[in-house]
Enzyme design. Sequence first.
Site, PDB file in Angstrom:
ATOM      1  N   GLU A  69      -2.298   6.360   7.385  1.00 23.08           N
ATOM      2  CA  GLU A  69      -1.338   7.162   8.356  1.00 23.08           C
ATOM      3  C   GLU A  69      -2.728   7.254   9.881  1.00 23.08           C
ATOM      4  OE1 GLU A  69       0.768   8.873   7.701  1.00 23.08           O
ATOM      5  OE2 GLU A  69       0.586   7.894   5.708  1.00 23.08           O
ATOM      6  N   TRP A  87       1.024  -1.486   0.102  1.00 20.28           N
ATOM      7  CA  TRP A  87       0.403   0.138  -0.031  1.00 20.28           C
ATOM      8  C   TRP A  87       0.885   1.140  -0.103  1.00 20.28           C
ATOM      9  CZ3 TRP A  87      -3.825  -2.467  -1.676  1.00 20.28           C
ATOM     10  CH2 TRP A  87      -3.866  -3.170  -0.389  1.00 20.28           C
ATOM     11  N   ILE A  88       1.805   1.500  -0.792  1.00 20.45           N
ATOM     12  CA  ILE A  88       2.779   2.625  -0.873  1.00 20.45           C
ATOM     13  C   ILE A  88       3.178   3.694  -2.032  1.00 20.45           C
ATOM     14  CG2 ILE A  88       5.295   3.425  -0.994  1.00 20.45           C
ATOM     15  CD1 ILE A  88       4.502   0.775   1.710  1.00 20.45           C
ATOM     16  N   THR A 125      -5.792   4.091  11.355  1.00 23.77           N
ATOM     17  CA  THR A 125      -7.109   3.408  10.727  1.00 23.77           C
ATOM     18  C   THR A 125      -7.356   4.498  12.721  1.00 23.77           C
ATOM     19  OG1 THR A 125      -7.017   1.622  12.665  1.00 23.77           O
ATOM     20  CG2 THR A 125      -6.861   1.524  10.602  1.00 23.77           C
ATOM     21  N   HIS A 157     -28.326  14.365  -4.177  1.00 23.16           N
ATOM     22  CA  HIS A 157     -28.351  14.146  -4.637  1.00 23.16           C
ATOM     23  C   HIS A 157     -29.320  13.289  -5.339  1.00 23.16           C
ATOM     24  CE1 HIS A 157     -25.288  17.073  -5.290  1.00 23.16           C
ATOM     25  NE2 HIS A 157     -24.724  16.490  -6.403  1.00 23.16           N
ATOM     26  N   GLY A 193     -30.582   9.817  -6.936  1.00 21.18           N
ATOM     27  CA  GLY A 193     -30.379   9.539  -8.110  1.00 21.18           C
ATOM     28  C   GLY A 193     -29.157   9.309  -8.916  1.00 21.18           C
TER      29      GLY A 193
END
Length: 384
Positions: free
Chosen positions: A365, A155-156, A367, A340, A342
Site C-alpha cells: 500500500e 503480489w496480489i 512503501t 525474549h 534466544g
Amino acid sequence: MDFGLSDEQQAIRDEVRRFAENEIAPVASEYDREEKYPWELMDKAAEMGLTGANIPIEYGGAGYTPLETALVVEELFAVDPGIGLSITSAAFGADAIREFGTEEQKEEYLRPVAEGDAIMGTAISEPDTGSDVSSVSTRAEKDGDEWVLNGNKMWITNGSVGDYFVVMTETDPEIEDRYSGFSQLVVEADRDGFESEKITGKLGIRASDTAELIFDDVRVPEENLVGQRGMGFLQLMQFFDETRTMVAAQGVGIAKGACERALEYAQDREQFGRSISEFQAIQHKLAEMHTQTEAARNLTYKSAWSIDNKDDQLTQLASMAKEFASRVAVECADEAVQIHGGAGYVDDFDVERLYRDAKITQIYEGTTEIQKNVIARELLGKGM
C-alpha cells in the site's frame, strides 16, 4: 476532544479479540508454517461480520465506520497478522465498488463477500510497476460491448483464492496526461484467459494468499467498468487514503501484540535470581514500546476518524499514520524478540512470527519512502 470509545465500539473490540484468541491463536503457527489459507476460519469470521466489516448494511455487511473497522484490524493483527489479513482482505476492493460502482455492482460483488460466499481482491502492482502506479502496462481494449484485457499483475492479495478482482488497467493510452487514461474493471476469476499462480516462500504473513495474475485476452462486459472511464487513477488515490489507514491499524495491532508478549515474558523469565522485568534495561524497552504503540494508535484513529468526517488533512494523516505505525510495528517486534533472547529466535514463541510479519507493513500500500513523499507534498502544496 473525546479520546474514548463508545460502549458499542468497545464491544466490537472485545468480541473480535475473543474470536482471535479462541479461534486463531491455537492454529496460527500451523497456518504460518504450512503457508495455507485459513478456509476453515473464514465462515466463522463471516458470521461475525468480519469479512464485510466495511461493507454497508444494505449490502449484507456490518456497516462499520472506518474507526470501527480499524479496531477489528488491530485486534486480529495483535493475535496473528497472517490470518488477520486473510479475514480483513476478503473485501479488498470493496471500497472502490462502494464509492464508485453501480447499484447492480454493489449487489453482485459486495453481498457475497459480506456473507462469506466470495473473496475479492484488488490488482494494481505489476512485475515492473510497484510504487509508480501511473506506469501500469496491463491494457484493456474495447471490442463492441466488451473489454479485452492483456497483461499481468504481481503480489496480489487473495490472488489464487479470490472470486473476482478490481483491476487497474490502461484503457486510453493515447491520452498524454500520465494520470489519466486508466480505469478499474471487475474481472471474475472463472473467465477464459485468466490464470493465477500462488507465490510461496514469503518472509511473513504466510497464511495470507499472494499470487501473480495473468490476463490473456480476458473478456469482460462493459458493465464491469467501475465508475467513469479514465478516472481509475484518481479513484485509486482516494482508495489509498482508506487502505493506508488500515495498514496503519495493522501496524498498531502487531506492535500491540509484541508489547503484550514482551511484557508477559519479561515478568515470567528469571535471570540472576530475579525476574528480568526488574532490570532497568528491560523496563526502558517496555516503556518505549508501549509509548510508541499508543502514539501510533492515536495517529491511526485520527486518520480513521478523518475518513468518516471528510477531513481536508486525510491524505497527509493517512500517510503519516501508515509510515509511523509500520515503523513502530517493526521496532516493537524487534524489541520483543530481543527481550525474549534466544527463545525469541525460534517459532516456539509468537514474537518470531510477529517479527517476520511486521516488515510487510512498510512495503505494501505504498512503501515508507512513498509515504514520506506524500507527506512532504501535502506540506509543501499539492502543486509540487
